[in-house]
Design an enzyme around this catalytic site. Structure first.
Site, PDB file in Angstrom:
ATOM      1  N   CYS A 117      -1.320  13.053  -8.767  1.00 35.62           N
ATOM      2  CA  CYS A 117      -1.106  12.761 -10.290  1.00 35.62           C
ATOM      3  C   CYS A 117      -1.956  13.307 -10.962  1.00 35.62           C
ATOM      4  O   CYS A 117      -2.365  14.225 -11.099  1.00 35.62           O
ATOM      5  CB  CYS A 117      -1.027  11.107  -9.382  1.00 35.62           C
ATOM      6  SG  CYS A 117      -0.278  10.454 -11.560  1.00 35.62           S
ATOM      7  N   HIS A 207       2.236   8.953  -6.335  1.00 41.00           N
ATOM      8  CA  HIS A 207       1.318   8.095  -5.077  1.00 41.00           C
ATOM      9  C   HIS A 207       2.356   8.401  -3.950  1.00 41.00           C
ATOM     10  O   HIS A 207       2.537   6.876  -3.588  1.00 41.00           O
ATOM     11  CB  HIS A 207       1.191   6.727  -5.766  1.00 41.00           C
ATOM     12  CG  HIS A 207       0.498   7.495  -7.524  1.00 41.00           C
ATOM     13  ND1 HIS A 207      -1.297   7.189  -7.495  1.00 41.00           N
ATOM     14  CD2 HIS A 207       1.016   6.909  -8.524  1.00 41.00           C
ATOM     15  CE1 HIS A 207      -1.493   7.457  -8.643  1.00 41.00           C
ATOM     16  NE2 HIS A 207      -0.691   7.881  -9.380  1.00 41.00           N
ATOM     17  N   GLU A 209      -0.001   6.941  -1.427  1.00 37.07           N
ATOM     18  CA  GLU A 209      -1.182   6.136  -0.819  1.00 37.07           C
ATOM     19  C   GLU A 209      -0.289   4.397  -0.892  1.00 37.07           C
ATOM     20  O   GLU A 209      -0.921   3.920  -0.727  1.00 37.07           O
ATOM     21  CB  GLU A 209      -2.347   6.048  -1.349  1.00 37.07           C
ATOM     22  CG  GLU A 209      -2.648   5.863  -2.531  1.00 37.07           C
ATOM     23  CD  GLU A 209      -2.113   6.743  -4.211  1.00 37.07           C
ATOM     24  OE1 GLU A 209      -2.724   7.196  -5.085  1.00 37.07           O
ATOM     25  OE2 GLU A 209      -1.258   8.024  -3.684  1.00 37.07           O
ATOM     26  N   VAL A 264     -15.379 -13.221   7.883  1.00 34.68           N
ATOM     27  CA  VAL A 264     -15.130 -12.146   9.524  1.00 34.68           C
ATOM     28  C   VAL A 264     -16.366 -11.653   8.839  1.00 34.68           C
ATOM     29  O   VAL A 264     -17.513 -11.078  10.138  1.00 34.68           O
ATOM     30  CB  VAL A 264     -14.568 -12.500   9.285  1.00 34.68           C
ATOM     31  CG1 VAL A 264     -14.158 -10.886   8.001  1.00 34.68           C
ATOM     32  CG2 VAL A 264     -13.767 -11.438  10.149  1.00 34.68           C
ATOM     33  N   SER A 266     -19.713 -11.825   7.158  1.00 35.78           N
ATOM     34  CA  SER A 266     -21.263 -12.110   7.343  1.00 35.78           C
ATOM     35  C   SER A 266     -20.904 -12.364   9.341  1.00 35.78           C
ATOM     36  O   SER A 266     -22.123 -12.582   9.540  1.00 35.78           O
ATOM     37  CB  SER A 266     -21.718 -13.383   6.685  1.00 35.78           C
ATOM     38  OG  SER A 266     -21.093 -14.855   7.237  1.00 35.78           O
ATOM     39  N   ALA A 267     -19.895 -12.810   9.579  1.00 35.61           N
ATOM     40  CA  ALA A 267     -19.482 -12.940  11.134  1.00 35.61           C
ATOM     41  C   ALA A 267     -20.090 -11.916  12.161  1.00 35.61           C
ATOM     42  O   ALA A 267     -21.280 -11.695  12.873  1.00 35.61           O
ATOM     43  CB  ALA A 267     -18.450 -13.836  11.314  1.00 35.61           C
TER      44      ALA A 267
END
Length: 551
Positions: A117, A207, A209, A264, A266-267
């Site tokens: 683009c 695009h 993506e 998830v 922080s774990a």
């Protein structure tokens, strides 16, 4: 993409304000990338809202990449020594005074370049082509017809075929740069795809993506693998080993404190750090009383008993609920929870004493979004409601082991580390917890009703094998009561709203189209099993216009 203020669990309990201080930026710049030994692609950001999707597509193919604003691209190029460069889209016009450009160093380096683009426009203009603006705009779906063979199309598109893509442009090329030829056209863009295969330059007006270009990921893969010749050595196993070495080098014999949320990020951060430095890590889990059914117990059991990680469990639920009494405004709820978390966490950290480092579950999108493509603080950033300036207040250095990862990569790393799937694969959960799934005032009784209704709903979804098909699902306790009949008696009880959406990144979402039989069964179970509910409704709002969460 923007960052929701309710993203504590998703970003880690102790994610800091995204607008990082100059000192933190200096620290980040001086820390070697764990990807230093890997093949790399540099993505130059010109301000597109979907630049992160380019990076995710490249990473999905096993190749490490980094996004940098255009005005920092020359410095990054020299430091990274990438094997290829991708120029992103952007909102500017090449014709505007002071519009951004790619460093000429990139074109002089001999590495493959793909412009998307705006990236195509500036590449064409900088290499001697001509671009006009404001005419024949194309936005949305379009068909591109392949006019010539290209390595970009190998095993994807054949010559003469028409293929759906997603356009979003105002400028267009009117004269190609020397050495380029047309590889594809669209009704409003005779130079929709241009290429100089000798120099390995490719320009796409659409695009690749986004999911609306069905074959876009394959085109990016061809650029990465067949054109740039990269093999894909970016794996979570390699990341794990390299990051452990990096943590050990950074921390030495120091002590680290890490806040756990049950989410998830922080774990995974905690388990990775513990693997690196053992009991030099202490985790602090602040239970604000706004978590899902049995969630606090699950967090404590996993970290204290399964992983044997030193854990301080603070039950601050009475303090939080007391401060939230009578509060109905969503933003006030968030700020109250954020302020209290800082106070409780800081008090516990002082009790532990002697900690040199604060661990955070900062992800790569947080790092990207801390600076806009123009180089200043991004105007789209919303403050996280949790810790604000904790690192500065506590005079601690930061340990951010996930700062180079996207959310899906964090989940992969969690599986690599052996975390249970119930933690690794769980749906996003907002940092303010059930406080923003209970519109209006919050009471212990309301939270109990909501927890039980939500648990029944999620149990139904899991039993029907739908959990992994859904981005996020949850129950909401509405601040209204309705008349009902149960047995021979009249009831006057609460309404539960059910929400389930599909999404790829949370920025846009569609409501999940359940079978009506499923919804009927779920409503019956909730009404029969949860005292205080006599009506269930299903939310069929997409994002936009709505948001995923109700508050």
């Amino acid at each position: 993409m923007g960052v929701q203020t309710c993203a504590v669990a998703g970003r880690g309990v102790v994610a800091y304000l995204l607008a990082m201080t100059a000192a933190q930026n200096d620290r980040s710049a001086s820390t070697p990338s764990v990807a230093s030994a890997h093949d790399k692609i540099l993505i130059v950001d010109f301000g597109s809202q979907v630049t992160q999707l380019i990076a995710r597509r490249v990473r999905e193919d096993g190749v490490y990449c980094e996004i940098v604003p255009f005005n920092k691209a020359e410095e990054a190029f020299k430091e990274m020594k990438p094997k290829a460069v991708i120029l992103s889209g952007g909102p500017e016009s090449v014709h505007e005074a002071g519009s951004p450009r790619a460093p000429q160093l990139i074109f002089a380096s001999g590495v493959p370049v793909m412009g998307i683009c705006y990236g195509q426009m500036t590449m064409a203009a900088q290499l001697g082509g001509e671009v006009e603006g404001g005419h024949h705009r194309e936005f949305g779906r379009a068909d591109v017809e392949v006019k010539a063979q290209s390595k970009l199309f190998e095993d994807v598109w054949s010559s003469g075929s028409k293929n759906q893509v997603w356009m979003s442009h105002g400028d267009r090329i009117t004269k190609m740069p020397p050495g380029f030829s047309v590889a594809g056209t669209s009704p409003n863009a005779p130079f929709a795809i241009i290429q100089d295969e000798k120099r390995k330059y490719y320009g796409l007006m659409f695009h690749p993506e986004v999911v609306h270009t069905p074959d876009g990921a394959k085109l990016i893969r061809n650029f990465v693998r067949k054109i740039a010749g990269l093999t894909g050595d970016w794996t979570m196993r390699a990341f794990r080993e390299e990051e452990i070495a990096k943590i050990r080098a950074q921390v030495g014999k120091g002590k680290v404190i890490c806040g756990l949320s049950g989410g998830v990020d922080s774990a995974v951060a905690a388990v990775l750090i513990h693997e690196a430095i053992g009991d030099q890590l202490t985790c602090v889990f602040v239970d604000h009383g706004l978590m899902r059914l049995n969630e606090a117990e699950q967090v404590v059991d996993l970290f204290r008993h399964h992983y044997n990680i030193p854990l301080v469990h603070v039950d601050a639920s009475k303090q939080f609920l007391g401060e939230l009494e009578g509060v109905t405004d969503p933003e006030t709820k968030r700020k109250t929870i954020g302020r209290l978390f800082i106070e409780v966490f800081e008090a516990e950290a002082k009790k532990i004493g002697g900690a040199d480092f604060l661990a955070q579950g900062t992800l790569y999108p947080d790092v990207i979004e801390s600076v806009s493509f123009t180089g200043g603080p991004s105007v789209t950033i919303k403050s996280h409601h949790n810790v604000g300036g904790l690192p500065e207040r506590m005079n601690m250095k930061l340990v951010e082991p996930l700062r180079e990862l996207f959310k899906d990569e964090v989940r992969k790393l969690g599986r690599e580390l052996g975390l249970p799937e119930i933690f690794v694969g769980r749906h996003p959960f907002p940092g303010p917890g059930l406080a923003i799934r209970c519109p209006g005032d919050i009471t212990s009784d309301k939270l109990d009703i909501l927890r039980k209704a939500d648990a029944v709903y999620i149990d139904q979804i899991r039993k029907h094998g739908l959990y992994d098909d859904i981005w996020q699902a949850f129950a909401v306790l509405l601040p209204v009561k309705t008349v009902g009949v149960m047995g021979d008696g009249r009831t006057y009880d609460y309404v539960v709203g059910l929400r389930a959406v599909t999404s790829t990144d949370g920025m846009t979402a569609d409501f999940y189209q359940f079978d009506m039989k499923f919804l009927g069964e779920t409503a019956t179970r909730i009404i029969n099993e949860v005292k205080g509910v006599n009506r269930v409704v299903y939310d069929v709002t997409s994002k936009p216009p709505g948001t995923i969460e109700w508050e």
